[in-house]
Scaffold this motif. Structure first.
Motif, PDB file in Angstrom:
ATOM      1  N   VAL A 157      -3.432   2.638  -0.803  1.00 23.07           N
ATOM      2  CA  VAL A 157      -2.139   3.002  -0.224  1.00 23.07           C
ATOM      3  C   VAL A 157      -2.205   2.918   1.303  1.00 23.07           C
ATOM      4  N   LEU A 158      -3.287   3.403   1.889  1.00 22.97           N
ATOM      5  CA  LEU A 158      -3.441   3.353   3.345  1.00 22.97           C
ATOM      6  C   LEU A 158      -3.458   1.911   3.835  1.00 22.97           C
ATOM      7  N   THR A 159      -4.145   1.046   3.123  1.00 27.47           N
ATOM      8  CA  THR A 159      -4.182  -0.371   3.494  1.00 27.47           C
ATOM      9  C   THR A 159      -2.781  -0.970   3.466  1.00 27.47           C
ATOM     10  N   MET A 160      -2.001  -0.592   2.462  1.00 28.83           N
ATOM     11  CA  MET A 160      -0.635  -1.104   2.345  1.00 28.83           C
ATOM     12  C   MET A 160       0.266  -0.521   3.435  1.00 28.83           C
ATOM     13  N   LYS A 168       8.643   2.577  -1.276  1.00 29.64           N
ATOM     14  CA  LYS A 168       9.246   1.898  -2.424  1.00 29.64           C
ATOM     15  C   LYS A 168       8.480   0.628  -2.774  1.00 29.64           C
ATOM     16  N   GLN A 169       8.082  -0.124  -1.760  1.00 24.30           N
ATOM     17  CA  GLN A 169       7.328  -1.361  -1.992  1.00 24.30           C
ATOM     18  C   GLN A 169       5.944  -1.053  -2.564  1.00 24.30           C
ATOM     19  N   ILE A 170       5.303  -0.028  -2.023  1.00 29.30           N
ATOM     20  CA  ILE A 170       3.973   0.350  -2.507  1.00 29.30           C
ATOM     21  C   ILE A 170       4.044   0.796  -3.962  1.00 29.30           C
ATOM     22  N   ALA A 183       2.778  11.573  -2.664  1.00 25.57           N
ATOM     23  CA  ALA A 183       1.655  12.508  -2.841  1.00 25.57           C
ATOM     24  C   ALA A 183       0.378  11.916  -2.252  1.00 25.57           C
ATOM     25  N   HIS A 184       0.172  10.621  -2.473  1.00 22.91           N
ATOM     26  CA  HIS A 184      -1.005   9.951  -1.904  1.00 22.91           C
ATOM     27  C   HIS A 184      -0.944   9.979  -0.379  1.00 22.91           C
ATOM     28  N   VAL A 185       0.232   9.682   0.179  1.00 23.23           N
ATOM     29  CA  VAL A 185       0.390   9.657   1.627  1.00 23.23           C
ATOM     30  C   VAL A 185       0.105  11.036   2.219  1.00 23.23           C
ATOM     31  N   THR A 186       0.619  12.066   1.565  1.00 20.59           N
ATOM     32  CA  THR A 186       0.360  13.435   2.029  1.00 20.59           C
ATOM     33  C   THR A 186      -1.136  13.741   2.024  1.00 20.59           C
ATOM     34  N   ALA A 187      -1.823  13.333   0.946  1.00 23.94           N
ATOM     35  CA  ALA A 187      -3.268  13.569   0.845  1.00 23.94           C
ATOM     36  C   ALA A 187      -4.018  12.784   1.917  1.00 23.94           C
ATOM     37  N   GLN A 199      -0.406   7.265  13.072  1.00 25.48           N
ATOM     38  CA  GLN A 199      -1.736   7.811  13.326  1.00 25.48           C
ATOM     39  C   GLN A 199      -2.715   7.422  12.218  1.00 25.48           C
ATOM     40  N   ALA A 200      -2.227   7.370  10.976  1.00 25.67           N
ATOM     41  CA  ALA A 200      -3.092   6.988   9.853  1.00 25.67           C
ATOM     42  C   ALA A 200      -3.539   5.538   9.992  1.00 25.67           C
ATOM     43  N   VAL A 201      -2.609   4.654  10.376  1.00 29.00           N
ATOM     44  CA  VAL A 201      -2.935   3.235  10.545  1.00 29.00           C
ATOM     45  C   VAL A 201      -3.900   3.043  11.705  1.00 29.00           C
ATOM     46  N   ILE A 202      -3.707   3.813  12.780  1.00 25.95           N
ATOM     47  CA  ILE A 202      -4.622   3.758  13.930  1.00 25.95           C
ATOM     48  C   ILE A 202      -6.028   4.172  13.495  1.00 25.95           C
ATOM     49  N   ALA A 203      -6.098   5.228  12.659  1.00 24.42           N
ATOM     50  CA  ALA A 203      -7.407   5.687  12.162  1.00 24.42           C
ATOM     51  C   ALA A 203      -8.105   4.584  11.396  1.00 24.42           C
ATOM     52  N   LEU A 204      -7.358   3.875  10.558  1.00 19.59           N
ATOM     53  CA  LEU A 204      -7.942   2.773   9.788  1.00 19.59           C
ATOM     54  C   LEU A 204      -8.424   1.668  10.717  1.00 19.59           C
TER      55      LEU A 204
END
Length: 208
Positions: A157-160, A168-170, A183-187, A199-204
């Motif tokens: 999910v993070l990669t997407m 919706k696309q994911i 729920a995945h995004v929250t986790a 911030q999540a994409v920057i972390a990746l």
């Protein structure tokens, strides 16, 4: 050592693939050895092949940048032993490989006897890293460690998210509900200690 090992060499440099091929054959008798020169070919091979005993992975090749490939592989194939073989021998790079779960790190500058010895040790089930390098100097709050805590589905999910896809696309691509994606995004946010998608994409991106 006479076994039926199945080993993959993933490197885009033909000369180095040839050198690794020679080292593997010197270390192992009767090995089933396959070679790929990009991440796309590697993922295709892994999807078609079972019981791989070892993957020798270059950090930089088409489709891979930094530790992105290793992180993805550790999530999709957690039981696959991965050894990084790289021209970048900086201590921080070796430590990052350790932190992300690599079974070993072999510098490309290693002479043939060292390559063979390292492969023998790794195939006996023991990790092999250059002497004198440990995890003790890596800060505990390490982004690689936090990324490694994600489940395979959360990492997907993070990669997407990093590809700019909406919930919706994911949900459509993973054949799950939007609620499951949320729920995945929250986790993901909680595990990475971030507050939003950016911030999540920057972390990746920090492991690339």
């Amino acid at each position: 050592m006479d076994t039926g090992y199945r080993i993959i060499i993933a490197d885009d440099h033909p000369l180095f693939r040839s050198a690794m091929h020679q080292a593997v054959q010197m270390a192992v008798n009767g090995v089933d050895l396959q070679e790929v020169d990009c991440i796309t070919s590697l993922m295709q091979l892994l999807s078609e092949t079972t019981d791989i005993d070892l993957l020798l992975l270059d950090l930089k090749m088409p489709g891979a940048s930094g530790f992105s490939a290793l992180t993805s592989l550790r999530h999709q194939y957690p039981d696959l032993p991965v050894v990084i073989v790289s021209a970048n021998e900086e201590t921080a790079v070796v430590q990052q490989a350790m932190r992300l779960g690599a079974m070993g790190f072999i510098p490309k500058s290693s002479p043939m006897p060292t390559l063979v010895s390292a492969l023998n040790i790794i195939l006996e089930g023991e990790p092999w890293f250059p002497a004198g390098i440990s995890l003790k100097d890596i800060p505990e709050d390490n982004i690689a460690e936090r990324l490694a805590s994600l489940t395979p589905q959360q990492f997907k999910v993070l990669t997407m998210l990093s590809e700019g896809k909406l919930n919706k696309q994911i949900a459509f691509e993973l054949t799950v509900s939007e609620a499951t994606v949320k729920a995945h995004v929250t986790a993901i946010f909680r595990k990475l200690d971030v507050k939003n998608r950016t911030q999540a994409v920057i972390a990746l991106s920090q492991i690339e």
